[in-house]
Motif scaffolding. Structure first.
Motif, PDB file in Angstrom:
ATOM      1  N   SER A   1      32.489  45.268  34.797  1.00 46.65           N
ATOM      2  CA  SER A   1      32.794  46.629  35.248  1.00 46.65           C
ATOM      3  C   SER A   1      33.412  47.487  34.152  1.00 46.65           C
ATOM      4  O   SER A   1      33.923  48.573  34.435  1.00 46.65           O
TER       5      SER A   1
ATOM      6  N   GLU B   1      37.031  53.020  37.087  1.00 48.69           N
ATOM      7  CA  GLU B   1      36.123  52.172  36.307  1.00 48.69           C
ATOM      8  C   GLU B   1      35.713  52.849  35.003  1.00 48.69           C
ATOM      9  O   GLU B   1      35.545  52.176  33.979  1.00 48.69           O
TER      10      GLU B   1
ATOM     11  N   GLN C   1      23.309  51.559  38.043  1.00 45.23           N
ATOM     12  CA  GLN C   1      24.162  50.375  38.038  1.00 45.23           C
ATOM     13  C   GLN C   1      23.481  49.187  38.708  1.00 45.23           C
ATOM     14  O   GLN C   1      22.447  49.327  39.360  1.00 45.23           O
TER      15      GLN C   1
ATOM     16  N   HIS D   1      35.331  41.288  39.894  1.00 41.42           N
ATOM     17  CA  HIS D   1      35.389  42.033  38.623  1.00 41.42           C
ATOM     18  C   HIS D   1      36.841  42.098  38.169  1.00 41.42           C
ATOM     19  O   HIS D   1      37.429  43.181  38.044  1.00 41.42           O
TER      20      HIS D   1
ATOM     21  N   ARG E   1      31.395  51.179  31.817  1.00 45.52           N
ATOM     22  CA  ARG E   1      30.434  51.741  32.773  1.00 45.52           C
ATOM     23  C   ARG E   1      30.304  53.246  32.616  1.00 45.52           C
ATOM     24  O   ARG E   1      29.334  53.836  33.122  1.00 45.52           O
TER      25      ARG E   1
ATOM     26  N   TYR F   1      40.622  49.819  43.913  1.00 50.15           N
ATOM     27  CA  TYR F   1      39.897  48.742  43.219  1.00 50.15           C
ATOM     28  C   TYR F   1      40.550  47.386  43.478  1.00 50.15           C
ATOM     29  O   TYR F   1      39.861  46.365  43.632  1.00 50.15           O
TER      30      TYR F   1
ATOM     31  N   CYS G   1      37.501  44.815  45.042  1.00 48.18           N
ATOM     32  CA  CYS G   1      36.552  44.965  43.925  1.00 48.18           C
ATOM     33  C   CYS G   1      36.880  43.950  42.834  1.00 48.18           C
ATOM     34  O   CYS G   1      35.987  43.376  42.194  1.00 48.18           O
TER      35      CYS G   1
ATOM     36  N   ALA H   1      30.146  51.829  43.482  1.00 44.49           N
ATOM     37  CA  ALA H   1      31.531  51.514  43.818  1.00 44.49           C
ATOM     38  C   ALA H   1      31.716  51.179  45.294  1.00 44.49           C
ATOM     39  O   ALA H   1      32.565  50.350  45.643  1.00 44.49           O
TER      40      ALA H   1
END
Length: 414
Positions: free
Chosen positions: A145, A220, A154, A117, A148, A100, A113, A167
């Motif tokens: 994020s 997440e 999403q 986020h 979730r 991430y 990511c 993702a």
């Protein structure tokens, strides 16, 4: 000399006994939001292969977790999505955490990511639109994020059927991370620390984009909001509604000591996490027919997980049609997914196009009944709200904020 020899023998024996003492397995029953799930492998600096091997050998790290939600969100336990198909383990969550925050998932190693986020900006971004490689800008605001785990489909338009699909979508998006999935896996496969973790978590020859998706999604799902002042007030409300006077409470104490002790405990928590008078008025408004906020912001996570046209951006020459582009259903034109109210104060700007900079602007938009267009939701109507009403609604939304889990954005494989 004899004393020294005996002392040496004692120290060696004690050291050996200490070393032989079994390491306690990490618990498998966890409440999401526990920082042990999101803070990464203990230590500082880049992760070496030896550190990763030691972590993976820790008892309990690879066991499937029995998860629960924190107080407040716990009422939404029946909405938990994706965990049966993709069981959560500490090792998988930790691998997902690394991925991430790792910019090496992007073609030029500049975007992760977390770029859109980030835990520093409410797990969203404070820009109007998402910004990817080379400063390229998308056309929608970055959705949050967190929480979730309570959502299956999403994105603002619901184009990803699962959190796993969401993702890895940005990795191959030319204006987000700009990689191909194959090229991304070639990059990750060259990093020894990732190879070790994928093989342990998923098995031999497991360095695939599908497993990248599973790891990031697991991380997440571990990002959930903690209890808010609203949650404590809501827990106390049944007591205050039913036991309004001192005499009522005295009677409760005599007739049901256990319930009375429960009341004292709940009241102490509510007192320790107070709501302002403005927020209390806003709470009453939020749940009333007058404001009708719960027509869409319903349930423990304050979202119906559905799509609605609020008129946002519909006056543009070529408006974003949102959910319609996925469903091709006429009624979905200009409709976008309802975001959660929890911790919303930290993720400005708002709406799918980031056009509203403050919660005050959001409330004004609803109060005026949105922007008229042929597909405006029948749930959006002009509201007869005073200046104080509007301020109270904003205060209530802020009272729906709880702690984010502590997250370590560093400690990536060297």
């Amino acid at each position: 000399m004899l004393r020294a020899t005996l002392l040496g023998v004692f120290l060696v024996s004690a050291s050996a006994a200490f070393a032989a003492e079994p390491v306690r397995p990490l618990p498998t029953k966890v409440t999401l939001g526990d920082p042990s799930l999101t803070m990464g492998i203990p230590g500082a600096g880049d992760l070496t292969p030896d550190q990763i091997k030691a972590w993976l050998a820790t008892p309990g790290v690879n066991d499937t977790l029995e998860i629960s939600l924190p107080f407040g969100l716990a009422q939404a336990a029946s909405q938990i999505a994706g965990v049966k198909e993709n069981p959560m383990t500490r090792a998988k969550i930790e691998l997902g955490r690394q991925l991430y925050f790792d910019p090496r998932l992007s073609v030029d190693s500049t975007v992760s990511c977390a770029t859109c986020h980030s835990h520093t900006t409410g797990f969203a971004a404070n820009t109007q639109f998402g910004i990817g490689i080379k400063g390229l800008m998308g056309g929608r605001n970055s959705p949050v994020s967190y929480n979730r785990i309570l959502s299956s489909v999403q994105f603002w338009d619901g184009r990803a059927a699962t959190l796993e699909e969401q993702a890895v979508g940005p990795i191959a998006n030319p204006i987000e991370m700009g990689h191909t999935h194959d090229a991304c896996m070639t990059c990750l496969s060259a990093i020894e620390g990732y190879k070790l973790q994928f093989e342990t978590v998923f098995g031999p020859k497991s360095m695939t984009i599908d497993n990248v998706a599973k790891a990031i999604a697991s991380f997440e799902r571990a990002i959930v909001t903690g209890p808010s002042p609203y949650d404590y007030a809501a827990a106390l409300k049944p007591f205050t509604d039913n036991f309004k006077t001192k005499e009522d409470l005295d009677e409760l104490k005599e007739d049901s000591p256990e319930t009375y002790q429960k009341y004292l405990s709940v009241k102490a928590e509510a007192d320790a996490h107070p709501m302002s008078e403005s927020a209390r008025r806003g709470m009453d408004l939020f749940f009333s027919d007058k404001a009708n906020c719960t027509a869409c912001h319903a349930g423990a996570n304050f979202t119906d997980e559905k799509y609605h046209n609020l008129g946002v951006g519909m006056d543009a020459k070529i408006p974003d049609l949102g959910r319609y582009e996925i469903s091709k259903d006429e009624k979905d034109k200009g409709a976008f997914k309802t975001p959660t109210i929890r911790n919303v104060e930290f993720s400005a700007p708002y709406m799918h196009d980031g056009s509203q900079k403050t919660l005050e602007e959001v409330v004004e938009w609803y109060a005026k009944g949105g922007h008229p267009n042929p597909w405006l939701s029948d749930k959006v109507k002009k509201l007869d709200l005073t200046v104080q009403d509007k301020a109270d609604l904003v205060a209530f939304m802020k009272a729906c904020s709880g702690e984010f889990p502590k997250v370590n954005s560093g400690r990536l494989p060297e």
